[in-house]
Design a protein around this motif. Structure first.
Motif, short mmCIF file in Angstrom:
data_model
loop_
_atom_site.label_atom_id
_atom_site.label_comp_id
_atom_site.label_asym_id
_atom_site.label_seq_id
_atom_site.Cartn_x
_atom_site.Cartn_y
_atom_site.Cartn_z
N GLU A 483 0.87 -1.17 0.00
CA GLU A 483 0.00 0.00 0.00
C GLU A 483 0.90 1.22 0.00
OE1 GLU A 483 -3.91 0.47 2.28
OE2 GLU A 483 -2.48 1.63 3.48
N ASN A 484 0.75 2.04 -1.03
CA ASN A 484 1.63 3.20 -1.22
C ASN A 484 3.10 2.78 -1.24
OD1 ASN A 484 -0.62 4.97 -1.24
ND2 ASN A 484 -0.59 5.04 1.02
N ASN A 485 3.33 1.65 -1.89
CA ASN A 485 4.69 1.10 -2.07
C ASN A 485 5.35 0.72 -0.76
OD1 ASN A 485 6.53 0.22 -4.04
ND2 ASN A 485 7.86 1.99 -3.68
N SER A 523 6.95 0.47 7.53
CA SER A 523 7.48 1.66 6.85
C SER A 523 9.01 1.70 6.86
CB SER A 523 6.91 2.92 7.49
OG SER A 523 7.19 2.93 8.89
#
Length: 550
Positions: A483-485, A523
């Protein structure tokens, strides 16, 4: 007349000159080689001065002339195709951790070399197990400050099975192991003994007599690496009838004139485990000068050969290697707060069975306040190393047992495992209450009374307290996606407790604890376009492993 004088002149030419006239020769003249650096096709002559070899170097032959010195240092290996000659007062010195290999097993060596070996630090009254890499070494010349009655060999014959005092004036037999006590004057502070062997370097086939192992007697043979180089454990075991090797570590100080056999580290052809008293597990090679105990399948004569010798790998003092069977192992430790320690290993090996396999399965140590072992079928013996049949099955179960003379709290924990197990759960079942604990997440802590417990613990690779439907439901309730790289994990049935990410070599590349949420974004995980194993542990103590490319 001219022909006659020429013939007389030719007869008078020294052996040295003949070498220089016929074949490629290079001579050390005190500061350099006159015909380039030596190679495996070059006869090397050390004529004068000192030649220092500090990197791996090859020779066809070596001749060290009187008063000249060839000094090998810096853990270098010298490889010689054929013969070695040390003439008169010449010296060939191999310093600690260096190696001498000879390709031609029929090559004849003449003259003495010096082979220097530093033992693991010893305290007063302690012993090191030695073997000689040279022929002609006398025991008390090697360790002149050891008391005369403190040189021992071991007689493994059924009627003896005990230590035997060796006459201090005896010559060390190549391939035979000896226990030699520290020199007089050593104290309770560990001190390195720097031994120097002097004699003709051993080469070619070297025989040693062994006695067949009887598990009721534990009659092991005390053998030794007979070469001035390391030998490979697998090549040794595959080409003899030896099974398990035991290396004395002397980690523990002597107490009331008694040593503990807890100081033996154990090695089979596929893996090794540390001694009860700690330290490192034995590796794939046996260093020069090192003696060791070994079980033998039958009473016979074994042969050490040049094929067992390896370059380098000569620093851990205490068939071919490519024939290693495919094998994967898990190492477990059992400890308590009083300092007790036992390590075991179990795994899967392509040439093993689920029964007893001589040479792959090794009996566990019987010493110490605690014993820890795995069990094989109905055998009453406990095993420190157990090889099971490959291929691995998720349904396999490995029974564990332990004995303790200390009541209290103990931990069972993973010490390490092969990469094969990176994406697999390892559950410990406690049959006393029916619980399953994933050792990949943490150590298992339990309390116990004094006694022997051979049915309390089992190793599983799945939590069988859950039904198959439960497994499928949990597996399908955890999602890993981008999701979002960035990798994102979502759990729909239970909150996420922690996440560990492994690469395909089994190394941890990312971890996050105390998530306490139904979803988490990784992240801080760095993208490297590689295959990863993402292990998600839920708050209900269930772990789900999924492969992910990132």
């Amino acid at each position: 007349m001219k022909k006659k004088y020429f013939f007389k002149f030719f007869i008078g030419i020294s052996f040295l000159a003949v070498q220089m006239m016929f074949g490629q020769t290079t001579t050390w003249t005190g500061s350099a080689w006159d015909n380039g650096d030596p190679s495996i096709t070059t006869d090397a002559i050390v004529l004068s001065g000192t030649c220092n070899v500090t990197s791996n170097t090859s020779f066809k032959t070596i001749t060290v002339q009187a008063d000249a010195i060839l000094n090998v240092d810096n853990a270098a290996t010298i490889t010689v195709q054929d013969n070695i000659q040390v003439l008169g007062t010449g010296q060939l010195i191999l310093n600690n951790n260096t190696s001498l290999l000879q390709n031609n097993s029929s090559a004849t060596n003449t003259g003495n070399i010096k082979y220097r070996r530093n033992a693991t630090p010893m305290r007063q009254y302690e012993y090191t197990y030695w073997g000689a890499p040279v022929a002609g070494q006398v025991l008390n010349v090697f360790s002149p400050l050891t008391l005369a009655d403190k040189f021992y060999s071991y007689n493994a014959n059924v009627g003896v099975n005990n230590w035997v005092i060796e006459n201090q004036n005896n010559v060390i037999v190549p391939g035979k192991g000896y226990a030699i006590r520290a020199p007089q004057g050593y104290t309770t502070t560990p001190q390195v003994f720097s031994g120097e062997f002097m004699g003709v370097p051993n080469n070619g086939n070297i025989s040693a007599n062994v006695v067949g192992f009887n598990p009721a007697l534990l009659n092991y043979n005390l053998l030794a690496n007979p070469y001035p180089s390391a030998i490979n454990v697998i090549t040794l075991l595959d080409n003899t009838n030896l099974g398990t090797l035991y290396f004395w570590t002397h980690n523990s100080a002597i107490t009331n004139n008694v040593f503990t056999s807890s100081d033996y580290a154990i090695r089979t052809r596929t893996t090794g485990i540390a001694a009860v008293t700690g330290g490192t597990a034995p590796g794939l090679n046996i260093a020069a000068g090192q003696a060791f105990f070994a079980s033998a399948g039958t009473t016979t004569t074994i042969n050490f050969t040049n094929a067992m010798r390896v370059a380098g790998n000569n620093s851990q003092f205490y068939r071919n290697a490519q024939n290693v069977p495919l094998n994967y192992y898990v190492h477990l430790n059992l400890t308590n707060t009083l300092g007790a320690f036992k390590q075991i290993a179990f795994g899967y090996q392509e040439d093993a069975t689920d029964g007893y396999d001589f040479g792959s399965d090794a009996l566990a140590s019987t010493e110490g306040a605690i014993r820890f072992y795995s069990l094989i079928n109905s055998l009453s013996l406990g095993f420190g190393i157990q090889a099971r049949a490959y291929p691995w099955s998720i349904n396999d179960v490995v029974p564990l047992g332990y004995t303790t003379t200390q009541a209290g709290t103990f931990d069972i924990a993973i010490d390490h495992f092969d990469t094969f197990f990176a994406d697999k759960d390892i559950f410990l079942e406690d049959t006393s209450n029916g619980t399953f604990h994933n050792l990949k997440n943490s150590a298992f802590t339990f309390t116990t009374a004094i006694g022997t417990f051979d049915t309390r613990f089992k190793i599983h690779y799945q939590d069988t307290s859950l039904s198959n439907d439960d497994f499928a439901g949990i597996e399908n309730s955890v999602y890993v996606f981008k999701e979002n790289n960035q990798p994102k994990i979502v759990s729909t049935q239970s909150n996420i407790a922690s996440v560990i990410v492994y690469d395909m070599l089994g190394r941890v590349v990312f971890s996050k604890d105390k998530v306490n949420a139904s979803e988490v974004v990784l992240s801080n995980l760095i993208a490297n376009n590689q295959a990863l194993i993402i292990k998600t542990t839920l708050e209900n103590n269930v772990t789900v492993a999924k492969k992910f490319i990132f």
